[in-house]
Design a protein around this motif. Structure first.
Motif, short mmCIF file in Angstrom:
data_model
loop_
_atom_site.label_atom_id
_atom_site.label_comp_id
_atom_site.label_asym_id
_atom_site.label_seq_id
_atom_site.Cartn_x
_atom_site.Cartn_y
_atom_site.Cartn_z
N ALA A 9 3.78 -1.21 3.89
CA ALA A 9 3.38 0.15 3.94
C ALA A 9 4.66 0.71 3.20
N LEU A 10 4.35 1.44 2.19
CA LEU A 10 5.21 2.19 1.30
C LEU A 10 4.96 3.84 1.43
N GLY A 11 5.66 4.42 2.17
CA GLY A 11 5.23 5.81 2.76
C GLY A 11 6.23 6.67 1.91
N THR A 12 5.77 7.46 1.32
CA THR A 12 6.41 8.45 0.71
C THR A 12 7.38 9.42 1.69
N VAL A 53 0.83 -1.33 -0.09
CA VAL A 53 0.12 -0.12 -0.16
C VAL A 53 0.98 1.17 0.09
N ILE A 54 0.82 1.92 -0.97
CA ILE A 54 1.84 3.16 -1.24
C ILE A 54 0.84 4.55 -0.93
N ASP A 55 1.21 5.42 -0.16
CA ASP A 55 0.40 6.70 0.02
C ASP A 55 1.56 7.83 0.70
N GLY A 56 1.34 8.80 0.62
CA GLY A 56 1.97 9.88 1.16
C GLY A 56 1.12 10.88 1.98
N GLN A 57 1.97 12.02 2.25
CA GLN A 57 1.28 12.97 2.99
C GLN A 57 0.69 12.31 4.39
N GLY A 58 -0.34 12.34 4.97
CA GLY A 58 -0.50 11.41 6.19
C GLY A 58 -1.31 10.13 6.03
#
Length: 139
Positions: A34-37, A6-11
């Motif tokens: 979890a793939l966090g930018t 699951v990739i997401d950014g910001q919050g």
């Protein structure tokens, strides 16, 4: 066991929501990366049930090159250089696009991108549809 990134950014609002619901439905049939930018996004996804995290462009691209996934989930901005308010780079969007797995793209109406037929869809309904589809592979 399904391996899902699951990739997401910001919050990571979308990522958090998806992970929480996915773990509730699929329980131990899924392992979620979890793939966090950024660190905040990654940590928020971990707090909502992700099993492992990777943060930032270099770590995420390396992860994508080294792991075989069954699926990746994220907002439409993950496919576009400059997506998610500039947090997605060309290298990252290319690595995601080239993945040999199912890509579940959540259509957000941002950045001048409009996908006809999605106007009245609620994010929660889209997430339920993705999880329902994943259940088929998890059995």
């Amino acid at each position: 066991m399904l391996k899902i990134a699951v990739i997401d950014g910001q919050g990571a609002g979308i990522g958090r929501t998806f992970i929480k619901e996915c773990k509730k439905v699929l329980k131990n049939k899924v392992y979620i990366f979890a793939l966090g930018t950024n660190e905040v996004a990654a940590n928020n996804m971990i707090k909502n049930g992700a099993d492992e995290k990777y943060v930032g462009e270099k770590d995420i691209v390396r992860f994508l090159l080294e792991h075989k996934l069954d699926a990746i989930v994220g907002p439409i901005g993950i496919l576009i250089d400059g997506g998610i308010n500039g947090e997605i780079t060309r290298e990252l969007s290319n690595a995601i696009f080239k993945l040999d797995c199912v890509k579940y793209i959540i259509p957000l109406q941002k950045h001048g991108i409009y996908i006809p037929g999605t106007k009245d869809l609620a994010i929660k309904d889209i997430i339920k549809e993705i999880i329902k589809n994943l259940e088929i592979y998890a059995t």
